[in-house]
Design a protein around this motif. Sequence first.
Motif, mmCIF file in Angstrom:
data_model
loop_
_atom_site.group_PDB
_atom_site.id
_atom_site.type_symbol
_atom_site.label_atom_id
_atom_site.label_comp_id
_atom_site.label_asym_id
_atom_site.label_seq_id
_atom_site.Cartn_x
_atom_site.Cartn_y
_atom_site.Cartn_z
ATOM 1 N N TYR A 32 -18.004 -23.209 -1.140
ATOM 2 C CA TYR A 32 -16.616 -22.730 -1.091
ATOM 3 C C TYR A 32 -16.587 -21.220 -0.855
ATOM 4 O O TYR A 32 -15.843 -20.723 -0.014
ATOM 5 N N LEU A 33 -17.430 -20.515 -1.588
ATOM 6 C CA LEU A 33 -17.478 -19.053 -1.482
ATOM 7 C C LEU A 33 -17.843 -18.638 -0.051
ATOM 8 O O LEU A 33 -17.233 -17.738 0.525
ATOM 9 N N LEU A 44 -14.669 -11.976 -5.385
ATOM 10 C CA LEU A 44 -14.501 -11.775 -6.826
ATOM 11 C C LEU A 44 -13.390 -12.664 -7.361
ATOM 12 O O LEU A 44 -13.507 -13.252 -8.441
ATOM 13 N N MET A 45 -12.302 -12.760 -6.571
ATOM 14 C CA MET A 45 -11.169 -13.609 -6.971
ATOM 15 C C MET A 45 -11.626 -15.059 -7.136
ATOM 16 O O MET A 45 -11.276 -15.722 -8.107
ATOM 17 N N VAL A 46 -12.390 -15.526 -6.137
ATOM 18 C CA VAL A 46 -12.827 -16.931 -6.155
ATOM 19 C C VAL A 46 -13.663 -17.204 -7.407
ATOM 20 O O VAL A 46 -13.402 -18.140 -8.172
ATOM 21 N N VAL A 47 -14.663 -16.348 -7.637
ATOM 22 C CA VAL A 47 -15.537 -16.565 -8.800
ATOM 23 C C VAL A 47 -14.733 -16.401 -10.094
ATOM 24 O O VAL A 47 -14.879 -17.181 -11.044
ATOM 25 N N GLY A 48 -13.833 -15.395 -10.101
ATOM 26 C CA GLY A 48 -13.001 -15.168 -11.290
ATOM 27 C C GLY A 48 -12.125 -16.378 -11.594
ATOM 28 O O GLY A 48 -12.064 -16.844 -12.742
ATOM 29 N N THR A 161 -23.043 -18.812 -20.863
ATOM 30 C CA THR A 161 -23.366 -19.561 -19.641
ATOM 31 C C THR A 161 -22.939 -18.796 -18.382
ATOM 32 O O THR A 161 -23.535 -18.950 -17.320
ATOM 33 N N THR A 162 -21.893 -17.958 -18.508
ATOM 34 C CA THR A 162 -21.372 -17.236 -17.340
ATOM 35 C C THR A 162 -22.433 -16.321 -16.726
ATOM 36 O O THR A 162 -22.465 -16.106 -15.511
ATOM 37 N N VAL A 163 -23.327 -15.803 -17.566
ATOM 38 C CA VAL A 163 -24.400 -14.931 -17.068
ATOM 39 C C VAL A 163 -25.164 -15.634 -15.939
ATOM 40 O O VAL A 163 -25.606 -15.010 -14.986
ATOM 41 N N TYR A 164 -25.290 -16.955 -16.043
ATOM 42 C CA TYR A 164 -26.062 -17.708 -15.043
ATOM 43 C C TYR A 164 -25.228 -18.074 -13.815
ATOM 44 O O TYR A 164 -25.778 -18.409 -12.773
ATOM 45 N N VAL A 165 -23.919 -18.048 -13.956
ATOM 46 C CA VAL A 165 -23.071 -18.441 -12.826
ATOM 47 C C VAL A 165 -22.827 -17.246 -11.893
ATOM 48 O O VAL A 165 -22.712 -17.411 -10.677
ATOM 49 N N LEU A 166 -22.792 -16.049 -12.467
ATOM 50 C CA LEU A 166 -22.456 -14.877 -11.653
ATOM 51 C C LEU A 166 -23.371 -14.639 -10.447
ATOM 52 O O LEU A 166 -22.898 -14.163 -9.405
ATOM 53 N N PRO A 167 -24.685 -14.957 -10.518
ATOM 54 C CA PRO A 167 -25.527 -14.700 -9.340
ATOM 55 C C PRO A 167 -25.077 -15.415 -8.064
ATOM 56 O O PRO A 167 -25.552 -15.067 -6.986
ATOM 57 N N VAL A 168 -24.154 -16.370 -8.166
ATOM 58 C CA VAL A 168 -23.693 -17.003 -6.909
ATOM 59 C C VAL A 168 -23.074 -15.957 -5.990
ATOM 60 O O VAL A 168 -23.038 -16.130 -4.771
ATOM 61 N N LEU A 169 -22.608 -14.843 -6.577
ATOM 62 C CA LEU A 169 -22.017 -13.780 -5.744
ATOM 63 C C LEU A 169 -23.042 -13.198 -4.772
ATOM 64 O O LEU A 169 -22.681 -12.643 -3.735
#
Lengths: 207, 408
Positions: A32-33, A44-48, A161-169
């Motif tokens: 999606y990103l 940033l909006m998408v991940v946020g 858990t968010t720490v692991y999701v952020l690298p998708v950026l």
Amino acid sequence: MALTGLIAEGLGLGLSTGLYCLGACAPVLVPYLLAEEPRFRRDLMVVGQFLLGRLAAYLLLAVVVGLAGARLTAMPGWVTGPALLVCGLVLLGYAFMRGAPRLDACARASASPAVRNIPLLMGFLVGINLCPPFMAGLVRLATIGSVAGCVAYFTAFFAGTTVYVLPVLLAAPLKSVERLRAAAAIACGLSGLWFAGLGLAKLLRLS
Amino acid sequence: MTEKDDRKLPKKEDLGKDPEEPAAEEKRIHPGEFSAARSWVASLVIAAASAAAIFFLTFDVSSPANAGWPQWTWAAFTSGIAFLIMKTGRVSRWRAVFFAVMAWGFVVRFKADLLGLKGSAFVTDAAQEVPYCHIALSSSILNSVYNQYLAVKSGAWREWGPLSLGFLWLAVTLALGQAWCSWVCWFGGLDDGFSRLLGKFRLRKLSLPPGLRDLPAGVLIFFVVVSMTSLKPEFCLWACPLKLTTGFLDPVDAVRKAQLAIFATIAVATLLLGPLILGKRVFCGLVCPFSAWQSLFGRINPFRVTVDAGRCTKCRACSWSCPTFSIELPPPSGTAAAALPRILPYCNRCGECVDVCPTGAISYTVLDRVPARTLFILTALALGAAVGGLFVPDALRMTVAALTGGGR
Ligand code: SF4
Ligand code: SF4
């Protein structure tokens, strides 16, 4: 137990099991990103939005379990199948809309706020999935016995858990590769099929 | 520039004819082709050069067992292909013969191994969950990187496996780029072969709905992410039809049966029926994640297929002929330059458009500047033959032994 103790425990659970969350979120979020406009603010909006959706799911369950407390005897396992199925269908719909921009309905749909907020919905649907760390968290919630405690515990779990999701950026710069956004829209469709298949299999109790 | 750019345009009256059967073919000397290359002597010299290259790349002189008649036959066959390409001026036709033989050799060798070692066409060895190849490498690259990390840590990196395959891939990609998919891939010969079987009876002039050409890139993105998150090579497990030519997991439970049903359907549709009916390489052009992977990393190699704006008459023959849908034709409006056929990054240098273009406007070059037809063909053939040398001679030996009742 003191609130700080619950927060530390939730954070610990999130940090130690967060790779599972990346596993659940990446197939939805990465295509999606990549399919969206190549602008950092939009990324940033998408991940946020996606994270906000997940947080909403966690808080909802925290409140429900907090209110039910020890009276909650069975975990809502039936949620997973429909959640995965809806998530898959949303992704499929999004891929179709991106793939047929010349269709009037698709052009109108893509401009609508509902479609711009798809990540919120997807975050919510992925959030209420009963993956192993999430199950562990729910079992613990049932023993806390207060809404405030449950909310604090699951908010901390979310943060861990968010720490692991952020690298998708980190995938976002790839959007400069020629034709990648079109390919990512196709990948969204494939992810949609995958999740819809998983959801159906769960509903039909095949897996 | 070492090669002579000797251009001879065909007569005007030849331009309207069916470009797949060009009457004035012998006059279409391509940029980068020696003008004398079509002579017997020059073709033989180039065939000898390719034989020498194949000899140095494949023969293990320290081990006489590795230089028997199958190796010599393979070297003679590939230098024969070099001769025919040079003598006739048709690249893709003879490349396809070479490519189909490679695919045949791989299938025979792998299946024979499987039957000999395990007595079954299914892969049941727990040590290797699925057969591993370059397509798996691309579609589960993050898993491979992680496995390499484990292999280096444990010292197991010396064993044949994804790391060695990674080096083979890197070496061939540096030398050939995207051409891997038309000159080296031991699977590509299957759909290339089927796409040619029906000859004139296949559908032609097919254009793809917009966006569909990016399907392999979508497949690649999806499977890289899903494979990493599940820690399994999901493309191999669910989608790759090429397992049918090598080995696949015993379909013992419902999931395995579903996997078998899915990849067998993909095989029939994209390896067999699609190529037969459409005359296109449907699997390579619309499914294979490695083709998308190679279109990204193949750019590190300088060989290109280039359209000469001064020669192109915009007849569209190249676009219709491309077996992998890799030539885009912008709408005829706009400036002359804008209407030129555009070679997409997915082009795998098969040479079909080079053969078909009635004005010789398409050629192999280095970085779109220096004509490099002979250099490219020799490099591609030598490397393809070197990779084929790993299994085709064995397949030859096995086939002859089977036919003469000698066993393996
Ligand atoms: S480059 Fe393509 S469109 Fe141009 S003349 Fe050659 S075959 Fe025709
Ligand atoms: S553009 Fe030409 S060389 Fe490239 S794949 Fe298509 S036909 Fe082959």
